[in-house]
Design an enzyme around this catalytic site. Structure first.
Site, PDB file in Angstrom:
ATOM      1  N   ASN A 273       0.881  -1.177   0.000  1.00 23.57           N
ATOM      2  CA  ASN A 273       0.000   0.000   0.000  1.00 23.57           C
ATOM      3  C   ASN A 273       0.911   1.217   0.000  1.00 23.57           C
ATOM      4  O   ASN A 273       1.741   1.377   0.884  1.00 23.57           O
ATOM      5  CB  ASN A 273      -0.874  -0.016   1.259  1.00 23.57           C
ATOM      6  CG  ASN A 273      -1.652   1.286   1.441  1.00 23.57           C
ATOM      7  OD1 ASN A 273      -1.754   2.092   0.510  1.00 23.57           O
ATOM      8  ND2 ASN A 273      -2.198   1.483   2.629  1.00 23.57           N
ATOM      9  N   GLY A 274       0.766   2.081  -1.008  1.00 27.32           N
ATOM     10  CA  GLY A 274       1.588   3.292  -1.070  1.00 27.32           C
ATOM     11  C   GLY A 274       2.051   3.548  -2.486  1.00 27.32           C
ATOM     12  O   GLY A 274       1.559   2.937  -3.439  1.00 27.32           O
TER      13      GLY A 274
ATOM     14  N   GLU B 195     -20.376  21.366   1.969  1.00 28.84           N
ATOM     15  CA  GLU B 195     -20.518  19.976   2.389  1.00 28.84           C
ATOM     16  C   GLU B 195     -21.725  19.323   1.715  1.00 28.84           C
ATOM     17  O   GLU B 195     -21.645  18.185   1.237  1.00 28.84           O
ATOM     18  CB  GLU B 195     -20.618  19.899   3.922  1.00 28.84           C
ATOM     19  CG  GLU B 195     -20.799  18.517   4.501  1.00 28.84           C
ATOM     20  CD  GLU B 195     -19.689  17.525   4.143  1.00 28.84           C
ATOM     21  OE1 GLU B 195     -18.669  17.920   3.558  1.00 28.84           O
ATOM     22  OE2 GLU B 195     -19.871  16.322   4.440  1.00 28.84           O
TER      23      GLU B 195
END
Ligand code: F6R
Length: 604
Positions: A99-100, A477
């Site tokens: 992951n990354g 929002e």
């Protein structure tokens, strides 16, 4: 974003175990998944799309009970989402999940190609497996090999690794991507987050950057990059497992909106007894004459609400910045500036990077975070936790509400310290604050009204949300919610700004949602609403019961109870969330996992 999980322990039906664990990571967002299990042979199965497709493929493959395996949900960065690019990747003696993002992968890849390595995927992660395999040719010791590997990698990673020469141990290492270790009696686990271990155990360890983990069935050893043993605290998950379940609701998002009264009460209860409690529980902000609020997405929009109230009530200048911009721009702060970082997950890559930049400049930092022990919570000078529990739906609802609530508490505290509010005024507001959870409950009972409004909105191509001041912050929002879960293009606009350009987009039957909660600005917003009506717009109004009679034009309304202006946003946002939810439900969207989105944005 990508999720990793790994198991080492008693032999079991590991296929089932890892699939279940992967499913708990689905909420992070993904577009393919895969699994590697060693059952005497290394079996790797990968599939584009939902985990259900991976399960289908696994049906046709015989995998014996096993003691070691790794699994992955991938959110594509390098290379499209397809079976080949999915993880795990296996080259030579190394099988791994990642992951990354490896920033220097192309230089590393060229070197490895020159050495004869052949790559089948377009991923940076396959390069890591080749590099580790190459290192292993001259370094037999697996820990030393990982230590050498991380000195060569630039970028972010959480890696789960199986070596062909050691099926009794699982290895892991991380930098700038989250990694935890779950501790059980008959197994140990690695995972990207707590959700994946909650079915197994409540005990876990947080892994820091450059720490290398070696796990066996009954032992976990953590080393620093120079391979000295590190003593780790064993922590206990405080979240109720029910937070990870739908509890009878059709969707996590709906369930999480319905959690709002309780989690709001849990979050504010310790502060609102009276003025003294608030002052004693909050940090001392007296040294600050400037505040920066830094965050991404909805957390940034919560910060916008914070800006309006802190400036108005506490009389301190506030600038709100997107973390992805803030981390690279010139920032004007000094030792009287407080930088507040807001993050539900506490793992958002841009927010972490911005925090590290500010800390390097020795400026005071405060984090408003949900996930206990997350990177932002650990690295900020001080942290104020919201108590949302686990938020599974990709689109935030309850965490946003609590971020706003925490900013209100901060504002009230500073306003009192700056003598902008006296004790009586503050006590009165705190009493009313305590009534908000029940007022939200009343709104939740009016779901039908939101559904009726949604029926008029769901066919829209575009929806404009307009308001002034704090209502504009709430428009942001509301507009983001409808975009992300209902896939309707939407713009949040300061009502007075529309006529400077974008009003040209208003035509017959364009849907405009007007938010009007502040008396002082209501007549101004009203004029702007009249302007769009004159151009054919259809209006939905979200307003308060003291103002509703001011509007004589034809429109549908959702009216909430009038409370003190400073706490009013907590009531206005709830119908906005419910309306977006109902629109998405009518459209049949994948509400909890909207396309292309990830819950925890752990890459830049
Ligand atoms: C939108 C949403 C995102 C997050 C943003 C920051 O509904 O959830 O915009 O607010 O990705 O995430 P955190 O708060 O985890 O830093």
């Amino acid at each position: 974003m990508c999720g990793i999980v790994g198991y080492i322990g008693e032999k079991c039906n590991l296929k089932r175990v890892l699939i279940n664990d992967l499913k708990t990571l689905e909420y992070r967002g993904y577009d393919s998944s895969g699994i590697a299990i060693y059952d005497g042979n290394m079996k790797i199965v990968k599939s584009k799309g939902k985990i259900a497709y991976l399960e289908e493929q696994l049906e046709s493959i015989k995998i014996n009970d096993s003691n070691i395996g790794i699994a992955h949900t991938r959110w594509a960065t390098h290379g499209e989402a397809n079976d080949v690019n999915s993880h795990p990747h296996r080259i030579g003696c190394v099988t791994l999940v990642h992951n990354g993002i490896i920033e220097n992968y192309s230089e590393l890849k060229n070197n490895l190609i020159n050495k004869g390595y052949v790559f089948v995927s377009s991923t940076d992660s396959e390069v890591v497996s080749a590099l580790l395999d190459d290192i292993k040719k001259s370094e037999h010791d697996n820990l030393k090999a990982i230590s050498k590997l991380i000195k060569m990698l630039e970028g972010s990673y959480a890696l789960g690794i199986i070596f062909d020469d050691d099926y009794e141990h699982l290895y892991a290492v991380k930098k700038d991507s989250p990694l935890i270790v779950g501790l059980c009696d008959n197994c140990n686990l690695i995972a990207s987050d707590i959700a994946a271990i909650m079915d197994h155990t409540k005990k876990y360890m947080l892994i820091n950057d450059f720490e290398i983990v070696k796990l066996s069935k009954n032992e976990v050893q953590v080393f620093n990059s120079e391979l000295s043993l590190v003593n780790k605290d064993v922590l206990e998950v405080s979240w109720d497992i029910n937070h990870a379940k739908k509890n009878g609701y059709s969707h996590f998002m709906l369930k999480e909106i319905h959690d709002e009264p309780n989690v709001l009460r849990d979050t504010i209860i310790e502060y609102i007894k009276d003025t003294d409690t608030l002052v004693n529980k909050m940090p001392d902000f007296s040294k600050y004459n400037k505040i920066h609020i830094v965050a991404c997405g909805s957390a940034m929009y919560a910060g916008m609400v914070g800006k309006y109230i802190i400036e108005e009530y506490a009389n301190i200048e506030v600038s709100v910045e997107l973390a992805s911009e803030y981390r690279y721009k010139k920032n004007f702060y000094d030792h009287n500036t407080l930088v507040i970082f807001i993050s539900q997950s506490g793992e958002t890559a841009d927010t972490i990077a911005a925090l590290r930049k500010v800390k390097k400049d020795n400026i005071d930092t405060l984090a408003i975070v949900n996930v206990v022990g997350s990177t932002i919570a650990r690295e900020a000078d001080r942290v104020l936790y919201i108590r949302a529990g686990m938020e599974i739906a990709v689109a935030t609802t309850k965490a946003y509400l609590l971020q706003v609530a925490m900013l209100i508490l901060i504002t009230l505290n500073i306003a009192y310290a700056n003598k902008k509010l006296n004790r009586d005024e503050l006590d009165k507001i705190l009493v009313e604050f305590g009534t908000i959870p029940n007022a939200i409950k009343d709104i939740l009972d009016r779901k039908e009204e939101c559904f009726d409004i949604a029926k008029t909105l769901y066919k829209s191509k575009d929806i404009f949300y307009i308001g002034r001041g704090i209502d504009y912050a709430l428009c942001m929002e509301g507009s983001l919610k409808i975009k992300e879960i209902a896939y309707i293009h939407s713009e949040a606009y300061p009502a007075g700004e529309l006529k400077h350009g974008s009003i040209s987009l208003i035509e017959d039957k364009t849907n405009v949602v007007g938010i009007v909660s502040k008396e002082l600005l209501s007549s101004k917003t009203l004029s702007n609403i009249e302007e769009v009506i004159a151009r054919g717009a259809v209006i939905t109004l979200v307003t308060t019961d003291d103002l509703e009679d001011n509007f004589s034009f034809p429109c549908q309304k959702f009216v909430v109870k009038k409370v003190n202006d400073i706490i009013q946003p907590l009531l206005i946002v709830v119908p906005l969330q419910l309306i977006a939810f109902e629109v998405a439900r009518i459209k049949g969207c994948d509400i909890d996992k909207p396309r292309n989105l990830a819950k925890s944005v752990t890459v830049e």
